[in-house]
Design a protein around this motif. Structure first.
Motif, PDB file in Angstrom:
ATOM      1  N   PHE A 136      23.353  -9.041   1.866  1.00 25.47           N
ATOM      2  CA  PHE A 136      23.251  -9.636   3.194  1.00 25.47           C
ATOM      3  C   PHE A 136      21.952 -10.408   3.386  1.00 25.47           C
ATOM      4  O   PHE A 136      21.902 -11.398   4.126  1.00 25.47           O
ATOM      5  CB  PHE A 136      23.384  -8.549   4.273  1.00 25.47           C
ATOM      6  N   THR A 137      20.904 -10.004   2.704  1.00 29.65           N
ATOM      7  CA  THR A 137      19.616 -10.688   2.790  1.00 29.65           C
ATOM      8  C   THR A 137      19.735 -12.168   2.445  1.00 29.65           C
ATOM      9  O   THR A 137      19.011 -13.002   2.980  1.00 29.65           O
ATOM     10  CB  THR A 137      18.587 -10.006   1.862  1.00 29.65           C
ATOM     11  N   ASN A 160      21.707 -14.182   3.506  1.00 30.51           N
ATOM     12  CA  ASN A 160      22.016 -14.950   4.717  1.00 30.51           C
ATOM     13  C   ASN A 160      20.774 -15.587   5.344  1.00 30.51           C
ATOM     14  O   ASN A 160      20.895 -16.534   6.114  1.00 30.51           O
ATOM     15  CB  ASN A 160      22.727 -14.081   5.759  1.00 30.51           C
ATOM     16  N   LEU A 161      19.597 -15.061   5.041  1.00 24.82           N
ATOM     17  CA  LEU A 161      18.355 -15.645   5.570  1.00 24.82           C
ATOM     18  C   LEU A 161      17.825 -16.770   4.695  1.00 24.82           C
ATOM     19  O   LEU A 161      16.850 -17.419   5.053  1.00 24.82           O
ATOM     20  CB  LEU A 161      17.259 -14.583   5.691  1.00 24.82           C
ATOM     21  N   GLY A 170      19.923 -12.233  15.643  1.00 25.92           N
ATOM     22  CA  GLY A 170      20.369 -11.544  14.431  1.00 25.92           C
ATOM     23  C   GLY A 170      19.530 -11.906  13.218  1.00 25.92           C
ATOM     24  O   GLY A 170      19.258 -11.060  12.362  1.00 25.92           O
ATOM     25  N   THR A 215      17.280  -9.256  11.144  1.00 27.23           N
ATOM     26  CA  THR A 215      17.418  -9.127   9.690  1.00 27.23           C
ATOM     27  C   THR A 215      16.059  -9.260   9.017  1.00 27.23           C
ATOM     28  O   THR A 215      15.714  -8.478   8.121  1.00 27.23           O
ATOM     29  CB  THR A 215      18.411 -10.174   9.149  1.00 27.23           C
ATOM     30  N   ASP A 226      14.173  -6.056   9.619  1.00 22.30           N
ATOM     31  CA  ASP A 226      14.718  -4.948   8.837  1.00 22.30           C
ATOM     32  C   ASP A 226      14.241  -5.016   7.388  1.00 22.30           C
ATOM     33  O   ASP A 226      13.817  -4.008   6.814  1.00 22.30           O
ATOM     34  CB  ASP A 226      16.244  -4.978   8.916  1.00 22.30           C
TER      35      ASP A 226
END
Length: 159
Positions: free
Chosen positions: A22-23, A25-26, A58, A62, A65
């Motif tokens: 998912f990281t 996505n940045l 979001g 992220t 996090d």
């Protein structure tokens, strides 16, 4: 007075590797490790922004996090997965497209099975958000869903 926007990645920051789930996505997301100080940042681009042209909450969460988990693991000196138990964030101001934002550590506290990190996300104008996070430290070195140890990916995160 016109807004001054930082539109380049500050010196010493390197892109995070691809393949981090998912990281990604940045992407592009950056990290800088200087001695004991670890920061994460990104240039707010259209994929990070909402329909108003500011960094989406979001994306900010992220980034927080990733940074907070990394700080907790760095403090304990172990490269491992650390599932997020809680992440709370106060959104203070907007980060516009084209601006550099970065997560900065304010503190880490470690307990036997849990880590607690707090920090801020800032831009050239000041604090964009502040956050607190709690992480669980499982007694395995970072298992993927199929039971395979993710040592290579976790090593990439450490540098």
């Amino acid at each position: 007075m016109q807004d001054t926007q930082i539109d380049s990645v500050p010196e010493g920051y390197k892109p995070l590797p691809d393949g981090l789930g998912f990281t990604d996505n940045l992407s592009p997301c950056y990290r800088r490790l200087q001695g004991e100080e670890l920061n994460f940042g990104l240039l707010v681009d259209k994929q990070h922004a909402n329909s108003m042209g500011i960094c989406h909450g979001g994306a900010l969460m992220t980034l927080a996090d990733i940074a907070a988990a990394s700080w907790a693991n760095m403090a304990r000196g172990i490269v491992a997965g650390a599932p997020t138990v809680n992440l709370s964030m106060d959104f203070i101001s907007a980060a516009k497209q084209g601006q550099w934002i970065e997560a900065q550590l304010e503190g880490v506290s470690l307990k036997r099975l849990f880590g607690f990190s707090r920090g801020v996300i800032v831009n050239s104008k000041g604090v964009v958000a502040r956050f607190n996070a709690t992480f669980y430290f499982p007694d395995h070195p970072g298992m993927s869903q199929d039971g395979v140890i993710n040592a290579g990916v976790l090593k990439d995160l450490q540098g």
